[in-house]
Design a protein around this motif. Structure first.
Motif, short mmCIF file in Angstrom:
data_model
loop_
_atom_site.label_atom_id
_atom_site.label_comp_id
_atom_site.label_asym_id
_atom_site.label_seq_id
_atom_site.Cartn_x
_atom_site.Cartn_y
_atom_site.Cartn_z
N VAL A 46 2.90 -31.82 -22.88
CA VAL A 46 2.44 -32.57 -21.71
C VAL A 46 1.80 -31.58 -20.74
CG1 VAL A 46 3.13 -33.96 -19.72
CG2 VAL A 46 4.13 -34.41 -21.97
N ILE A 47 0.54 -31.82 -20.42
CA ILE A 47 -0.23 -30.97 -19.51
C ILE A 47 -0.27 -31.65 -18.15
CG2 ILE A 47 -2.46 -29.86 -19.11
CD1 ILE A 47 -2.92 -30.38 -22.23
N GLU A 48 0.22 -30.97 -17.13
CA GLU A 48 0.25 -31.54 -15.79
C GLU A 48 -0.98 -31.12 -14.99
OE1 GLU A 48 4.77 -31.64 -14.36
OE2 GLU A 48 4.12 -29.65 -15.01
N ASP A 49 -1.73 -32.09 -14.52
CA ASP A 49 -2.83 -31.86 -13.58
C ASP A 49 -2.57 -32.78 -12.39
OD1 ASP A 49 -5.22 -31.66 -12.13
OD2 ASP A 49 -6.41 -31.35 -13.94
N CYS A 50 -1.68 -32.32 -11.54
CA CYS A 50 -1.17 -33.17 -10.46
C CYS A 50 -1.31 -32.42 -9.14
CB CYS A 50 0.29 -33.54 -10.71
SG CYS A 50 0.56 -34.25 -12.35
N LEU A 51 -1.91 -33.06 -8.17
CA LEU A 51 -2.24 -32.43 -6.90
C LEU A 51 -1.73 -33.28 -5.74
CD1 LEU A 51 -3.81 -30.18 -5.34
CD2 LEU A 51 -5.81 -31.71 -5.45
N ASN A 52 -0.96 -32.68 -4.87
CA ASN A 52 -0.47 -33.39 -3.69
C ASN A 52 -1.65 -33.94 -2.88
OD1 ASN A 52 2.15 -32.69 -4.39
ND2 ASN A 52 2.22 -30.93 -3.01
N GLY A 53 -1.58 -35.20 -2.52
CA GLY A 53 -2.61 -35.81 -1.69
C GLY A 53 -3.82 -36.32 -2.44
N ARG A 54 -3.84 -36.20 -3.77
CA ARG A 54 -5.01 -36.66 -4.54
C ARG A 54 -5.22 -38.17 -4.38
NH1 ARG A 54 -4.86 -34.59 -10.33
NH2 ARG A 54 -6.19 -32.86 -9.62
N ARG A 55 -6.44 -38.56 -4.05
CA ARG A 55 -6.83 -39.97 -4.00
C ARG A 55 -7.47 -40.35 -5.34
NH1 ARG A 55 -5.27 -37.45 0.69
NH2 ARG A 55 -5.97 -38.49 2.59
N ASN A 59 -12.20 -38.88 -0.16
CA ASN A 59 -11.93 -37.53 0.34
C ASN A 59 -10.84 -37.55 1.39
OD1 ASN A 59 -14.06 -36.29 -1.17
ND2 ASN A 59 -15.53 -37.08 0.33
N ASP A 60 -10.07 -36.47 1.45
CA ASP A 60 -9.13 -36.24 2.53
C ASP A 60 -9.91 -35.51 3.63
OD1 ASP A 60 -7.19 -35.08 4.25
OD2 ASP A 60 -5.71 -35.03 2.64
N PRO A 61 -9.94 -36.05 4.85
CA PRO A 61 -10.71 -35.39 5.91
C PRO A 61 -10.12 -34.06 6.36
CG PRO A 61 -9.45 -37.22 6.81
CD PRO A 61 -9.29 -37.30 5.33
N PHE A 62 -8.88 -33.77 5.98
CA PHE A 62 -8.22 -32.56 6.44
C PHE A 62 -8.05 -31.49 5.36
CE2 PHE A 62 -6.22 -36.17 8.84
CZ PHE A 62 -6.97 -35.99 10.00
N LYS A 63 -8.02 -31.91 4.09
CA LYS A 63 -7.81 -30.96 2.99
C LYS A 63 -8.88 -31.19 1.93
CE LYS A 63 -2.76 -30.56 3.34
NZ LYS A 63 -1.48 -30.76 2.62
N PRO A 64 -9.57 -30.14 1.49
CA PRO A 64 -10.59 -30.31 0.46
C PRO A 64 -9.98 -30.52 -0.93
CG PRO A 64 -10.34 -27.99 1.00
CD PRO A 64 -9.46 -28.75 1.96
N GLY A 65 -10.80 -31.10 -1.81
CA GLY A 65 -10.43 -31.18 -3.21
C GLY A 65 -9.49 -32.30 -3.59
N GLN A 95 -3.10 -43.75 2.79
CA GLN A 95 -2.76 -42.94 3.94
C GLN A 95 -3.41 -43.52 5.20
OE1 GLN A 95 -3.02 -38.70 3.78
NE2 GLN A 95 -2.19 -38.56 1.71
N SER A 96 -2.87 -43.19 6.35
CA SER A 96 -3.27 -43.84 7.59
C SER A 96 -4.73 -43.61 7.97
CB SER A 96 -2.35 -43.39 8.73
OG SER A 96 -2.35 -41.99 8.86
N MET A 97 -5.35 -42.55 7.45
CA MET A 97 -6.75 -42.30 7.80
C MET A 97 -7.72 -43.15 6.99
SD MET A 97 -5.47 -39.89 5.57
CE MET A 97 -5.01 -38.51 6.60
N HIS A 98 -7.21 -43.92 6.00
CA HIS A 98 -8.05 -44.80 5.20
C HIS A 98 -7.73 -46.26 5.52
CE1 HIS A 98 -9.24 -41.34 2.88
NE2 HIS A 98 -8.02 -41.13 2.43
N ASN A 99 -8.76 -47.07 5.55
CA ASN A 99 -8.58 -48.52 5.74
C ASN A 99 -8.96 -49.22 4.45
OD1 ASN A 99 -8.06 -50.99 6.96
ND2 ASN A 99 -10.11 -51.15 7.83
N LEU A 100 -8.09 -49.07 3.45
CA LEU A 100 -8.37 -49.59 2.11
C LEU A 100 -7.33 -50.62 1.71
CD1 LEU A 100 -9.09 -46.14 0.41
CD2 LEU A 100 -10.79 -47.81 1.15
#
Length: 212
Positions: A46-55, A59-65, A95-100
Motif C-alpha cells: 500500500v503506497i500512501e500519497d496523503c496530504l493534510n488539507g488536500r482538496r 486551492n488552499d489560500p494559505f498553503k500551496p499544493g 473548510q470555512s474559506m470555501h462556500n461549496l
C-alpha cells in the motif's frame, strides 16, 4: 505483488485529532489494510500519497499544493503499474474559506477520476480501477480546527450520496466509511485510533474481493 495507491488527506495521513502528530503506519487505516491483506496471503504493497488539507480540485489560500488534481497524473505514472487506486477526499472542500456543497465536491472527485484515467502510463500497463471512499459525515468541529471547519457539517450534507452517484456514473467502486465509523470523538473531523482500525479492517475485506 499488488500495488495499491491511497490518495487522500489527513484522514488517511493519520493525524492524531487535536494534535500535529501522526499515528504509526500500523495504526492508520492504509497500514492496517496492508497488514490485514498480508495476513490473508495477499501479496500487496500500500503506497500512501496523503496530504493534510488536500482538496479535490480547489486551492488552499494559505498553503500551496493542496489542490488534489495538480500533479495527479504524474503520481499515477510514478507508481504504475497499480492494481487499485483508493481515493478518500472531500472533507477539506468544506473548510470555512470555501462556500461549496456536496454536489460540487462530488464533481471535484469526478475530475480526480478523469485525471487518474488519462495518466500517461507506460504502454501495456493497466489503467487502474478506482475505489471512491466517502468520508464519514463531518460533525461539529472541536478543538484547534474548529474555526477552520466552522459549519462544515452543514455544507457537507448529502456528500455520501453524491459520491455514490459519481461512482455509479463513472464505473468506480464505492465504499461508505460512515457505514463502519463516525468521525473523531475528539475533533469531529478526523479519525481516532479505533476508527482507523475499523475502517482499515472493513476496507481490507472489500479490497480482497476486488483483487481476486
Amino acid at each position: 505483488m499488488h500495488h495499491i495507491l491511497v490518495y487522500g488527506d489527513s484522514l488517511s495521513w493519520g493525524i492524531i485529532p487535536d494534535t500535529r502528530s501522526r499515528f504509526r503506519f500500523d495504526q492508520r487505516w492504509p497500514g492496517i489494510v496492508e497488514l490485514e491483506l498480508l495476513k490473508t496471503g495477499v501479496s500487496v504493497r500500500v503506497i500512501e500519497d496523503c496530504l493534510n488539507g488536500r482538496r479535490t480540485v480547489w486551492n488552499d489560500p494559505f498553503k500551496p499544493g493542496r489542490n488534489g488534481i495538480e500533479g495527479l497524473e504524474q503520481r499515477i505514472e510514478i507508481n504504475s503499474p497499480l492494481s487499485l487506486v483508493i481515493v478518500l477526499l472531500g472533507t477539506n472542500d468544506f473548510q470555512s474559506m470555501h462556500n461549496l456543497n456536496a454536489w460540487q465536491s462530488s464533481q471535484g472527485l469526478a475530475a480526480i477520476v478523469a485525471s487518474i484515467r488519462r495518466a500517461p502510463i507506460e504502454p501495456g500497463m493497466p489503467v487502474p480501477p478506482i475505489l471512491l471512499v466517502a468520508p464519514p459525515q463531518i460533525q461539529e468541529a472541536k478543538g484547534q480546527i474548529a474555526p477552520k471547519f466552522q459549519e462544515a457539517e452543514t455544507k457537507a450534507a448529502g456528500l455520501t450520496s453524491a459520491i455514490n452517484i459519481v461512482a455509479q456514473e463513472l464505473g468506480c467502486h464505492f465504499f461508505d466509511a460512515g457505514s463502519v465509523t463516525t468521525t473523531s470523538r475528539v475533533d469531529g473531523v478526523h479519525l481516532d485510533e479505533d476508527q482507523h482500525l475499523a475502517l482499515g479492517e472493513a476496507l481490507a475485506a472489500e479490497i480482497k474481493i476486488l483483487l481476486l
